[in-house]
Scaffold this motif. Structure first.
Motif, PDB file in Angstrom:
ATOM      1  N   SER A 150       0.833  -1.287  -0.061  1.00  0.00           N
ATOM      2  CA  SER A 150       0.073  -0.057  -0.066  1.00  0.00           C
ATOM      3  C   SER A 150       0.991   1.213   0.027  1.00  0.00           C
ATOM      4  CB  SER A 150      -0.980   0.017   1.063  1.00  0.00           C
ATOM      5  OG  SER A 150      -0.285  -0.359   2.355  1.00  0.00           O
ATOM      6  N   ALA A 151       1.894   1.238   0.685  1.00  0.00           N
ATOM      7  CA  ALA A 151       2.957   2.272   0.552  1.00  0.00           C
ATOM      8  C   ALA A 151       3.238   2.429  -1.069  1.00  0.00           C
ATOM      9  CB  ALA A 151       4.389   1.883   1.122  1.00  0.00           C
ATOM     10  N   ALA A 152       3.280   1.354  -1.690  1.00  0.00           N
ATOM     11  CA  ALA A 152       3.766   1.526  -2.985  1.00  0.00           C
ATOM     12  C   ALA A 152       2.382   2.177  -3.950  1.00  0.00           C
ATOM     13  CB  ALA A 152       3.915   0.007  -3.603  1.00  0.00           C
ATOM     14  N   ALA A 153       1.263   1.791  -3.267  1.00  0.00           N
ATOM     15  CA  ALA A 153       0.124   2.515  -4.157  1.00  0.00           C
ATOM     16  C   ALA A 153       0.175   3.921  -3.800  1.00  0.00           C
ATOM     17  CB  ALA A 153      -1.243   1.876  -3.589  1.00  0.00           C
ATOM     18  N   GLY A 204       8.428   3.682  -9.630  1.00  0.00           N
ATOM     19  CA  GLY A 204       8.445   2.393 -10.522  1.00  0.00           C
ATOM     20  C   GLY A 204       7.341   2.070 -11.646  1.00  0.00           C
ATOM     21  N   LEU A 205       6.604   3.392 -11.805  1.00  0.00           N
ATOM     22  CA  LEU A 205       5.723   3.500 -12.803  1.00  0.00           C
ATOM     23  C   LEU A 205       6.373   3.220 -14.304  1.00  0.00           C
ATOM     24  CD1 LEU A 205       3.659   6.339 -11.597  1.00  0.00           C
ATOM     25  CD2 LEU A 205       2.507   3.988 -12.165  1.00  0.00           C
ATOM     26  N   VAL A 206       7.543   3.806 -14.599  1.00  0.00           N
ATOM     27  CA  VAL A 206       8.123   3.810 -15.822  1.00  0.00           C
ATOM     28  C   VAL A 206       9.733   3.419 -15.656  1.00  0.00           C
ATOM     29  CG1 VAL A 206       9.210   5.530 -17.499  1.00  0.00           C
ATOM     30  CG2 VAL A 206       6.914   5.927 -16.623  1.00  0.00           C
ATOM     31  N   THR A 207       9.889   2.586 -16.465  1.00  0.00           N
ATOM     32  CA  THR A 207      11.374   2.372 -16.699  1.00  0.00           C
ATOM     33  C   THR A 207      11.902   2.155 -18.049  1.00  0.00           C
ATOM     34  OG1 THR A 207      10.660   0.035 -17.458  1.00  0.00           O
ATOM     35  CG2 THR A 207      10.992   0.002 -15.197  1.00  0.00           C
ATOM     36  N   ALA A 208      13.204   2.624 -18.080  1.00  0.00           N
ATOM     37  CA  ALA A 208      13.888   3.116 -19.202  1.00  0.00           C
ATOM     38  C   ALA A 208      14.946   2.081 -19.727  1.00  0.00           C
ATOM     39  CB  ALA A 208      14.699   4.345 -18.976  1.00  0.00           C
ATOM     40  N   GLU A 209      14.804   1.718 -20.921  1.00  0.00           N
ATOM     41  CA  GLU A 209      15.641   0.859 -21.579  1.00  0.00           C
ATOM     42  C   GLU A 209      16.534   1.376 -22.761  1.00  0.00           C
ATOM     43  OE1 GLU A 209      15.029  -3.510 -23.907  1.00  0.00           O
ATOM     44  OE2 GLU A 209      13.482  -2.027 -23.757  1.00  0.00           O
ATOM     45  N   GLN A 218      19.345   5.653 -27.551  1.00  0.00           N
ATOM     46  CA  GLN A 218      18.270   6.189 -26.928  1.00  0.00           C
ATOM     47  C   GLN A 218      17.985   5.464 -25.853  1.00  0.00           C
ATOM     48  OE1 GLN A 218      15.444   6.843 -30.208  1.00  0.00           O
ATOM     49  NE2 GLN A 218      15.641   8.998 -29.837  1.00  0.00           N
ATOM     50  N   ARG A 219      17.344   6.093 -24.974  1.00  0.00           N
ATOM     51  CA  ARG A 219      16.502   5.569 -23.927  1.00  0.00           C
ATOM     52  C   ARG A 219      14.996   5.602 -24.057  1.00  0.00           C
ATOM     53  NH1 ARG A 219      19.207   4.618 -19.213  1.00  0.00           N
ATOM     54  NH2 ARG A 219      17.593   5.093 -17.621  1.00  0.00           N
ATOM     55  N   ILE A 220      14.537   4.314 -24.145  1.00  0.00           N
ATOM     56  CA  ILE A 220      13.119   3.931 -24.525  1.00  0.00           C
ATOM     57  C   ILE A 220      12.164   3.801 -22.971  1.00  0.00           C
ATOM     58  CG2 ILE A 220      11.280   2.716 -25.807  1.00  0.00           C
ATOM     59  CD1 ILE A 220      13.310   4.164 -27.434  1.00  0.00           C
ATOM     60  N   TYR A 221      11.416   4.670 -22.914  1.00  0.00           N
ATOM     61  CA  TYR A 221      10.688   4.529 -21.755  1.00  0.00           C
ATOM     62  C   TYR A 221       9.333   3.980 -21.821  1.00  0.00           C
ATOM     63  CZ  TYR A 221      13.762   8.094 -19.991  1.00  0.00           C
ATOM     64  OH  TYR A 221      14.845   8.847 -19.458  1.00  0.00           O
ATOM     65  N   ARG A 222       9.130   3.013 -20.815  1.00  0.00           N
ATOM     66  CA  ARG A 222       7.893   2.518 -20.809  1.00  0.00           C
ATOM     67  C   ARG A 222       7.231   2.141 -19.433  1.00  0.00           C
ATOM     68  NH1 ARG A 222       7.845  -2.552 -23.262  1.00  0.00           N
ATOM     69  NH2 ARG A 222       9.960  -2.352 -24.428  1.00  0.00           N
ATOM     70  N   LEU A 223       5.724   1.810 -19.604  1.00  0.00           N
ATOM     71  CA  LEU A 223       4.995   1.852 -18.319  1.00  0.00           C
ATOM     72  C   LEU A 223       5.200   0.274 -17.686  1.00  0.00           C
ATOM     73  CD1 LEU A 223       1.463   3.108 -18.873  1.00  0.00           C
ATOM     74  CD2 LEU A 223       3.397   4.273 -18.162  1.00  0.00           C
ATOM     75  N   GLU A 224       5.258   0.508 -16.587  1.00  0.00           N
ATOM     76  CA  GLU A 224       5.257  -0.978 -15.658  1.00  0.00           C
ATOM     77  C   GLU A 224       4.060  -1.129 -15.317  1.00  0.00           C
ATOM     78  OE1 GLU A 224       7.732  -3.225 -15.577  1.00  0.00           O
ATOM     79  OE2 GLU A 224       8.857  -1.972 -17.128  1.00  0.00           O
ATOM     80  N   PRO A 225       3.445  -2.347 -15.221  1.00  0.00           N
ATOM     81  CA  PRO A 225       2.138  -2.709 -14.900  1.00  0.00           C
ATOM     82  C   PRO A 225       2.045  -2.747 -13.170  1.00  0.00           C
ATOM     83  CG  PRO A 225       2.982  -4.549 -15.723  1.00  0.00           C
ATOM     84  CD  PRO A 225       4.176  -3.481 -16.003  1.00  0.00           C
ATOM     85  N   GLU A 226       3.015  -3.097 -12.609  1.00  0.00           N
ATOM     86  CA  GLU A 226       2.698  -3.508 -10.993  1.00  0.00           C
ATOM     87  C   GLU A 226       2.131  -2.305 -10.467  1.00  0.00           C
ATOM     88  OE1 GLU A 226       5.689  -4.487 -12.601  1.00  0.00           O
ATOM     89  OE2 GLU A 226       5.248  -6.454 -12.950  1.00  0.00           O
ATOM     90  N   PRO A 227       2.749  -1.095 -10.450  1.00  0.00           N
ATOM     91  CA  PRO A 227       2.261  -0.162  -9.508  1.00  0.00           C
ATOM     92  C   PRO A 227       0.635   0.171  -9.971  1.00  0.00           C
ATOM     93  CG  PRO A 227       4.232   0.660 -10.763  1.00  0.00           C
ATOM     94  CD  PRO A 227       3.827  -0.509 -11.234  1.00  0.00           C
ATOM     95  N   PHE A 228       0.431  -0.162 -11.066  1.00  0.00           N
ATOM     96  CA  PHE A 228      -1.147   0.211 -11.224  1.00  0.00           C
ATOM     97  C   PHE A 228      -1.864  -0.893 -10.643  1.00  0.00           C
ATOM     98  CE2 PHE A 228       1.364   2.335 -14.637  1.00  0.00           C
ATOM     99  CZ  PHE A 228       0.748   3.649 -14.577  1.00  0.00           C
ATOM    100  N   ASP A 229      -1.451  -2.006 -10.695  1.00  0.00           N
ATOM    101  CA  ASP A 229      -2.215  -3.114 -10.093  1.00  0.00           C
ATOM    102  C   ASP A 229      -2.240  -2.838  -8.516  1.00  0.00           C
ATOM    103  OD1 ASP A 229      -2.217  -4.657 -12.363  1.00  0.00           O
ATOM    104  OD2 ASP A 229      -0.352  -6.058 -11.668  1.00  0.00           O
ATOM    105  N   ALA A 230      -0.800  -2.382  -7.764  1.00  0.00           N
ATOM    106  CA  ALA A 230      -0.946  -1.900  -6.458  1.00  0.00           C
ATOM    107  C   ALA A 230      -2.290  -0.910  -6.034  1.00  0.00           C
ATOM    108  CB  ALA A 230       0.141  -1.073  -5.922  1.00  0.00           C
ATOM    109  N   ILE A 231      -2.400   0.035  -7.196  1.00  0.00           N
ATOM    110  CA  ILE A 231      -3.694   1.050  -6.852  1.00  0.00           C
ATOM    111  C   ILE A 231      -4.884   0.194  -6.996  1.00  0.00           C
ATOM    112  CG2 ILE A 231      -5.032   2.652  -8.361  1.00  0.00           C
ATOM    113  CD1 ILE A 231      -2.877   4.471  -8.730  1.00  0.00           C
TER     114      ILE A 231
END
Lengths: 122, 163
Positions: free
Chosen positions: A2-5, A56-61, A66-79
């Motif tokens: 929940s702290a993550a949320a 933790g919402l976005v990670t870069a690869e 270039q660095r490509i930014y993408r969404l990570e699903p876990e934080p949204f699950d926490a919400i």
């Protein structure tokens, strides 16, 4: 969990960060594409991406140079999970209201406008 | 203290109770009745003030009992102000909830809209809760999760048996 949320809520609380998240929902993007789409200055976008990264919402690869930014699903699950717990709290509370209403129905003197049912002891 | 947060989701509930709308209204607006159903299992409601008029205050403190183990004695205040009051039909209030002693980090702001509608069978209650902001480092566990899913499901089960 929940702290993550909470961190997720806070990160999404800034309108431009939310716009970045909405943009990335359509797919990963390099920073200059985000800059272009949002009409913000690059340092501003980088700052927002850093906050989104820390939550933790976005990670870069790195891809090529270039660095490509993408969404990570876990934080949204926490919400979603947190919201569900809030929902459960209210569900239980409304069940409890039903229980009280049923008990009032059985208490004498409550159907004639009497307004002083016994209050519970602490 | 608070980060503005876009609503993650509006929660809506609808229940029909076999009780007259006046009684349901009293259950929401009479503090002595409200405190009897507000707190989850293993909690008490030691403080409850309801001044159901626009601009009036709603203030409810839920406190964990010994049965909540390590959380015993933890208090979760909620404090708000009525924004809409139409007797026996509608109540809306904006409120903040937090864990006592950790206000800066646990506060949640929420808007609540309750409507009551009399039907042939009783009263339909709808409730919309919109979370408008949360403390930047909110330990949200304190608010919703600590009493645990199991406790709530048990309570629901008990109520169903009572019916």
């Amino acid at each position: 969990m929940s702290a993550a949320a909470a961190a997720t809520f806070a990160a999404l609380g800034e309108p431009n960060r939310l716009r970045i998240v909405e943009l990335l929902r359509d797919g990963p993007r390099p920073v200059n594409a985000i800059v272009q789409a949002l009409g913000l200055r690059q340092p501003q976008v980088s700052k927002h991406l850093r906050v989104l990264g820390e939550s933790g919402l976005v990670t870069a690869e790195p891809v090529h140079r270039q660095r490509i930014y993408r969404l990570e699903p876990e934080p949204f699950d926490a919400i979603a999970e947190w919201t569900e717990s809030f929902e459960r709290l209210w569900d239980a509370r409304l069940d409890s209201l039903g229980d009280l209403l049923a008990s009032l129905d059985r208490e004498p003197g409550t159907d004639d406008g009497h307004r002083d049912p016994p209050s519970p002891r602490r | 203290m608070l980060g503005l947060s876009r609503k993650p989701k509006q929660l809506t509930f609808e229940r029909t109770y076999p009780a007259p709308v006046e009684t349901v209204w009293r259950a929401w607006t009479d503090p002595d009745l409200l405190r009897r159903w507000w707190g989850p299992e293993k909690t008490t409601v030691p403080e409850c003030e309801v001044d159901a008029r626009v601009g009036g205050t709603i203030r409810i403190v839920t406190e964990a009992t010994e049965a909540m183990g390590k959380y015993a004695g933890t208090r979760w205040p909620m404090e708000g102000e009525f924004t809409e009051v139409e007797p026996t039909a509608r109540l809306a209030y904006d409120a903040r909830s937090w864990t006592e002693g950790e206000e800066a980090t646990t506060t949640i702001e929420h808007a609540n809209d309750v409507t009551l509608r009399a039907t042939d069978d009783g009263t339909v209650v709808t409730l919309a809760v919109t979370i408008t902001a949360v403390g930047s480092k909110a330990k949200l566990a304190a608010f919703g999760m600590k009493w645990g899913y199991k406790a709530q499901l048990d309570k629901l089960g008990d109520l169903l048996k009572a019916d």
